[in-house]
Design an enzyme around this catalytic site. Structure first.
Site, PDB file in Angstrom:
ATOM      1  N   ASP A  64     -12.806  -1.707  12.817  1.00  0.00           N
ATOM      2  CA  ASP A  64     -13.927  -0.786  12.846  1.00  0.00           C
ATOM      3  C   ASP A  64     -15.185  -1.391  13.452  1.00  0.00           C
ATOM      4  O   ASP A  64     -15.501  -2.569  13.227  1.00  0.00           O
ATOM      5  CB  ASP A  64     -14.253  -0.315  11.422  1.00  0.00           C
ATOM      6  CG  ASP A  64     -13.126   0.494  10.794  1.00  0.00           C
ATOM      7  OD1 ASP A  64     -12.173   0.851  11.516  1.00  0.00           O
ATOM      8  OD2 ASP A  64     -13.216   0.766   9.578  1.00  0.00           O
ATOM      9  N   GLN A  94     -14.448   9.845  12.500  1.00  0.00           N
ATOM     10  CA  GLN A  94     -15.163   9.043  11.516  1.00  0.00           C
ATOM     11  C   GLN A  94     -16.090   8.061  12.223  1.00  0.00           C
ATOM     12  O   GLN A  94     -15.687   7.405  13.193  1.00  0.00           O
ATOM     13  CB  GLN A  94     -14.189   8.265  10.619  1.00  0.00           C
ATOM     14  CG  GLN A  94     -14.839   7.368   9.588  1.00  0.00           C
ATOM     15  CD  GLN A  94     -15.681   8.131   8.591  1.00  0.00           C
ATOM     16  OE1 GLN A  94     -15.384   9.263   8.251  1.00  0.00           O
ATOM     17  NE2 GLN A  94     -16.763   7.527   8.138  1.00  0.00           N
ATOM     18  N   ILE A 113      -3.465  -0.420  11.501  1.00  0.00           N
ATOM     19  CA  ILE A 113      -4.539  -1.384  11.296  1.00  0.00           C
ATOM     20  C   ILE A 113      -5.875  -0.719  11.615  1.00  0.00           C
ATOM     21  O   ILE A 113      -5.929   0.350  12.233  1.00  0.00           O
ATOM     22  CB  ILE A 113      -4.382  -2.644  12.179  1.00  0.00           C
ATOM     23  CG1 ILE A 113      -4.444  -2.266  13.673  1.00  0.00           C
ATOM     24  CG2 ILE A 113      -3.084  -3.376  11.853  1.00  0.00           C
ATOM     25  CD1 ILE A 113      -4.504  -3.464  14.597  1.00  0.00           C
ATOM     26  N   GLY A 128     -17.744   4.872  13.380  1.00  0.00           N
ATOM     27  CA  GLY A 128     -17.255   3.501  13.445  1.00  0.00           C
ATOM     28  C   GLY A 128     -15.758   3.368  13.621  1.00  0.00           C
ATOM     29  O   GLY A 128     -15.222   2.262  13.565  1.00  0.00           O
ATOM     30  N   GLN A 129     -15.089   4.503  13.858  1.00  0.00           N
ATOM     31  CA  GLN A 129     -13.625   4.458  13.980  1.00  0.00           C
ATOM     32  C   GLN A 129     -13.135   5.249  15.194  1.00  0.00           C
ATOM     33  O   GLN A 129     -12.130   5.948  15.125  1.00  0.00           O
ATOM     34  CB  GLN A 129     -12.966   4.999  12.711  1.00  0.00           C
ATOM     35  CG  GLN A 129     -13.007   4.048  11.532  1.00  0.00           C
ATOM     36  CD  GLN A 129     -12.010   4.434  10.451  1.00  0.00           C
ATOM     37  OE1 GLN A 129     -11.699   5.601  10.243  1.00  0.00           O
ATOM     38  NE2 GLN A 129     -11.502   3.442   9.746  1.00  0.00           N
ATOM     39  N   TYR A 140      -9.559   4.040  15.806  1.00  0.00           N
ATOM     40  CA  TYR A 140      -8.620   4.467  14.761  1.00  0.00           C
ATOM     41  C   TYR A 140      -8.402   5.981  14.802  1.00  0.00           C
ATOM     42  O   TYR A 140      -7.264   6.474  14.769  1.00  0.00           O
ATOM     43  CB  TYR A 140      -9.155   4.036  13.396  1.00  0.00           C
ATOM     44  CG  TYR A 140      -8.254   4.353  12.231  1.00  0.00           C
ATOM     45  CD1 TYR A 140      -7.198   3.510  11.899  1.00  0.00           C
ATOM     46  CD2 TYR A 140      -8.463   5.484  11.449  1.00  0.00           C
ATOM     47  CE1 TYR A 140      -6.371   3.787  10.814  1.00  0.00           C
ATOM     48  CE2 TYR A 140      -7.649   5.777  10.374  1.00  0.00           C
ATOM     49  CZ  TYR A 140      -6.609   4.921  10.059  1.00  0.00           C
ATOM     50  OH  TYR A 140      -5.785   5.201   8.990  1.00  0.00           O
ATOM     51  N   GLY A 153       0.790  -1.217   0.000  1.00  0.00           N
ATOM     52  CA  GLY A 153       0.000   0.000   0.000  1.00  0.00           C
ATOM     53  C   GLY A 153       0.826   1.272   0.000  1.00  0.00           C
ATOM     54  O   GLY A 153       1.822   1.405  -0.726  1.00  0.00           O
TER      55      GLY A 153
END
Length: 240
Positions: free
Chosen positions: A88, A141, A85, A143-144, A147, A13
């Site tokens: 979520d 964000q 990583i 659902g995050q 993260y 990536g």
């Protein structure tokens, strides 16, 4: 041989694009990876960049890995903390394990990666650190929560290390990518991807190489007076 650069998550990536860009700029690159042996072997075969396996969530592994890289390639003068990583879930469904795994890799992993290398940078009076954060660390964000928390925390690390490192010739900066055309994003359903693109003023996903060019500039001698800064590379999707 050029300066030695360590890129965590450097075989796939955005990390792979960074590794290649730095090699093309004359750096001797060590690409760290966590577990995908097949992808790492393919990356090394295609690029000639050596891959080193360890988990950034493990401090002792990071210390041993850095020592191995330095024994084989020379002192690490450039660190790109890219490994990350996702786990979520909406907050009411997020498990303590999902929270901790992301914290351990995305936030503590930056500490684990940089801390063993930092004293050498101070001694040599030179260093370049770039942390790959995220647009979602800037704006949050759904659902995050895990993260976004780590990516926001990464920006705090950068701003603090910039102050500690400045008098030693060490710069610390961050890049916050928006939505980039990586395998992960391209794997989402087409309609979902179209919805993402519709929210980007530039009208397209970013390319990994565009993030890599930001990094290549920040670690160059030309960027020696830039520290504690964040480059937002998101096609106009969010402004700080």
């Amino acid at each position: 041989m050029g300066r030695v650069a360590l890129v965590t998550g450097g075989s796939r990536g955005i990390g792979a694009a960074i590794s290649v860009a730095l090699k093309n700029a004359g750096y001797t690159v060590a690409a760290n990876y966590a577990g995908n042996d097949a992808a790492a072997e393919k990356f090394t075969a295609e690029t000639g960049i050596k891959a080193y396996k360890w988990s950034v969530a493990d401090y002792d592994a990071c210390k041993a890995g850095a020592e191995k890289v330095e024994a084989e390639l020379g002192p690490i003068e450039v660190v790109i903390a890219n490994a990350g990583i996702t786990r979520d879930a909406p907050f009411h469904r997020m498990t303590p394990q999902q929270w901790q795994e992301v914290i351990d890799t995305n936030l503590t992993g930056v500490f684990n990666t940089v801390h063993p290398i930092w004293p050498g940078m101070r001694d040599r009076k030179f260093g370049r650190l770039v942390v790959i954060s995220s647009i979602n660390g800037q704006k949050g964000q759904f659902g995050q929560v895990n993260y976004a928390a780590t990516k926001a925390g990464d920006l705090g690390i950068v701003k603090s290390l910039a102050q500690e490192g400045a008098r030693f010739g060490i710069t610390a900066n961050a890049v916050c990518p928006g939505y980039i055309a990586t395998e992960m994003v391209m794997a989402v359903p087409e309609k979902v991807r179209e919805g993402i693109i519709a929210g980007i003023p530039a009208g397209r996903l970013g390319e990994p190489e565009e993030i890599a060019r930001c990094v290549a500039f920040l670690v160059s001698d030309d960027a020696g007076f830039i520290t504690g800064s964040t480059i937002s590379a998101n096609g106009g999707q969010f402004f700080v």
